[in-house]
Enzyme design. Structure first.
Site, short mmCIF file in Angstrom:
data_model
loop_
_atom_site.label_atom_id
_atom_site.label_comp_id
_atom_site.label_asym_id
_atom_site.label_seq_id
_atom_site.Cartn_x
_atom_site.Cartn_y
_atom_site.Cartn_z
N SER A 36 0.73 -1.35 0.09
CA SER A 36 0.15 -0.07 -0.16
C SER A 36 0.76 1.25 -0.05
O SER A 36 0.41 2.34 -0.30
CB SER A 36 -0.82 0.00 1.19
OG SER A 36 -0.12 0.09 2.42
N LYS A 113 1.05 4.44 6.81
CA LYS A 113 0.17 5.31 5.75
C LYS A 113 0.82 6.80 5.85
O LYS A 113 1.60 7.10 6.75
CB LYS A 113 -1.24 5.55 5.78
CG LYS A 113 -2.08 4.29 5.75
CD LYS A 113 -1.95 3.54 4.63
CE LYS A 113 -2.72 2.15 4.95
NZ LYS A 113 -2.63 1.29 3.55
#
Length: 272
Positions: A36, A113
């Site tokens: 990701s 993230k």
């Protein structure tokens, strides 16, 4: 003989105590299990999370997950009594653009993230570009990101490619862009093609919470999806674990112990 055994036990206990203090208050090891955050972070990168960067909350307590042994103890099991105030001891606010490890507000699993939206910000996606507080966050084309089409990560998955169906082992391509935040901070993001989350409604980040996105925009479960829809949603300040500053080493295989698969060009690589 007994004296020797006693000394050995003491040594082990002291070592465990030192390791516990190190992991609880200073740095937490983190292995990248998914794609990701490509290409900033690759599957198999190993790094230490700086817990001192933003101060301490219940999320600073260690998580111990060893599926093979049936061990699944997380920070809330250790320090859940301190959860709920959404504040931190010696706390300092993260900066936009930081790569941050946090606990998923629902599942408790550690995620990593990039911080995009600060408290009070509005965030929207339009055709794959961020609209931050009403202004487009510019992107500049930066060629193609190439990787082999093979299974990696935990669980092992094939990457998603912009060049369609790819034979195993052949090149999987993604569009590559340099994204520049309002303060001038730059990093690379990847794009596969038109996807549902390339265009969203407007998110207004609540006070005391943050909005996170993965750099591999079309392969990231992040704040663009609400927690009720299986996403991350907004992340409270107290759920932040720390900042990822530097990759220590990286393995392109399925195990960090497979030293013959280590990527020598990523040793001690700074995270932008």
């Amino acid at each position: 003989m007994w004296a020797s055994i006693k000394e050995t036990i003491k040594t082990v206990v002291y070592a465990l105590l030192i390791a516990g203090v190190f992991r609880t208050f200073l740095f937490q090891p983190f292995w990248i299990p998914s794609g990701s955050m490509k290409e900033t972070l690759l599957v198999g990168d190993f790094l230490f999370v700086n817990k001192m960067a933003y101060g301490y909350s219940y999320a600073s307590c260690p998580s111990i997950v060893i599926p093979a042994l049936g061990i699944d103890v997380d920070a809330e099991d250790f320090c859940g009594v301190f959860k709920g105030g959404n504040d931190r001891l010696m706390g300092s606010e993260p900066e936009r653009g930081d790569v941050v490890v946090f606990r998923h507000p629902v599942t408790g699993r550690d995620f990593i993230k990039r911080l995009i939206g600060m408290p009070g910000d509005t965030v929207q996606m339009q055709d794959g570009q961020i609209i931050l507080n009403g202004e487009i966050v510019p992107q500049q084309a930066a060629g193609l990101f190439t990787e082999p089409f093979v299974r990696r990560g935990q669980p092992p998955n094939f990457p998603t490619c912009s060049n369609g169906t790819v034979p195993i082992g052949e090149d999987c391509l993604k569009q590559r862009f340099t994204e520049t935040l309002p303060d001038g901070r730059q990093y690379t993001v990847l794009n596969v093609g038109d996807r549902r989350l390339d265009t969203t409604g407007i998110f207004t980040v609540p006070e005391g919470q943050y909005f996170f996105m993965g750099d591999n925009r079309d392969n990231s479960s992040d704040s663009r999806r609400a927690q009720t829809a299986g996403g991350v949603g907004f992340v409270p300040f107290e759920d932040i674990v720390g900042r990822a500053d530097r990759i220590m080493f990286s393995s392109s295989g399925t195990s960090l112990l497979a030293f013959w698969t280590w990527r020598s060009d990523r040793y001690f690589k700074a995270i932008e």
